[in-house]
Design a protein around this motif. Sequence first.
Motif, short mmCIF file in Angstrom:
data_model
loop_
_atom_site.label_atom_id
_atom_site.label_comp_id
_atom_site.label_asym_id
_atom_site.label_seq_id
_atom_site.Cartn_x
_atom_site.Cartn_y
_atom_site.Cartn_z
N TYR A 77 0.84 -1.19 0.00
CA TYR A 77 0.00 0.00 0.00
C TYR A 77 0.88 1.24 0.00
O TYR A 77 1.86 1.31 0.75
N PRO A 78 0.56 2.23 -0.83
CA PRO A 78 1.38 3.46 -0.92
C PRO A 78 1.07 4.41 0.25
O PRO A 78 0.46 5.45 0.08
N GLU A 79 1.48 4.00 1.43
CA GLU A 79 1.22 4.78 2.63
C GLU A 79 2.54 5.05 3.35
O GLU A 79 3.54 4.42 3.09
N GLU A 85 0.76 -6.45 3.03
CA GLU A 85 -0.07 -7.57 3.46
C GLU A 85 0.10 -8.71 2.46
O GLU A 85 0.51 -8.49 1.32
N TYR A 86 -0.21 -9.91 2.91
CA TYR A 86 -0.12 -11.09 2.06
C TYR A 86 -1.47 -11.79 2.04
O TYR A 86 -2.21 -11.77 3.02
N LYS A 87 -1.78 -12.39 0.89
CA LYS A 87 -3.01 -13.18 0.80
C LYS A 87 -2.74 -14.40 -0.07
O LYS A 87 -1.84 -14.41 -0.91
N VAL A 88 -3.55 -15.41 0.16
CA VAL A 88 -3.45 -16.65 -0.61
C VAL A 88 -4.08 -16.42 -1.98
O VAL A 88 -5.18 -15.86 -2.09
N THR A 89 -3.39 -16.82 -3.03
CA THR A 89 -3.89 -16.67 -4.40
C THR A 89 -4.89 -17.78 -4.72
O THR A 89 -5.08 -18.72 -3.95
N GLU A 90 -5.47 -17.70 -5.90
CA GLU A 90 -6.38 -18.75 -6.36
C GLU A 90 -5.63 -20.09 -6.44
O GLU A 90 -6.15 -21.12 -6.01
#
Length: 113
Positions: A77-79, A85-90
């Motif tokens: 995130y450009p903050e 953050e990480y998330k599980v892909t398809e």
Amino acid sequence: MINKEKKIERIIGPQQSARMVETIVGCKWSLTVYQLLALGVNRPGEMVRVTDGLSTKVLNQCLKRNIEFGLLQKISYPEIPPRVEYKVTELGHKFLPILDSLTQLQGEIDKLG
């Protein structure tokens, strides 16, 4: 009956996916990372804080391998301060049942031994 003139071709195993399973299961922390993500812990700093023995360096190596296989996605995130953050892909969601099956298989093997 097999026709004697016809030869059966050798089956070649799934090389890329076998390497992926070996790498992920062989990593001491990958399964813990997936557990954390399932619990909603998706920021690296929080992952390190809530997991005894996990260092930032080792976590980053683990996350990088999972990203390279396409199992996890990194979201920046450009903050200020920066947030990642990480998330599980398809593909990762398709991979999770394989990890569950391996865990169940290990349980059955443990019962035999």
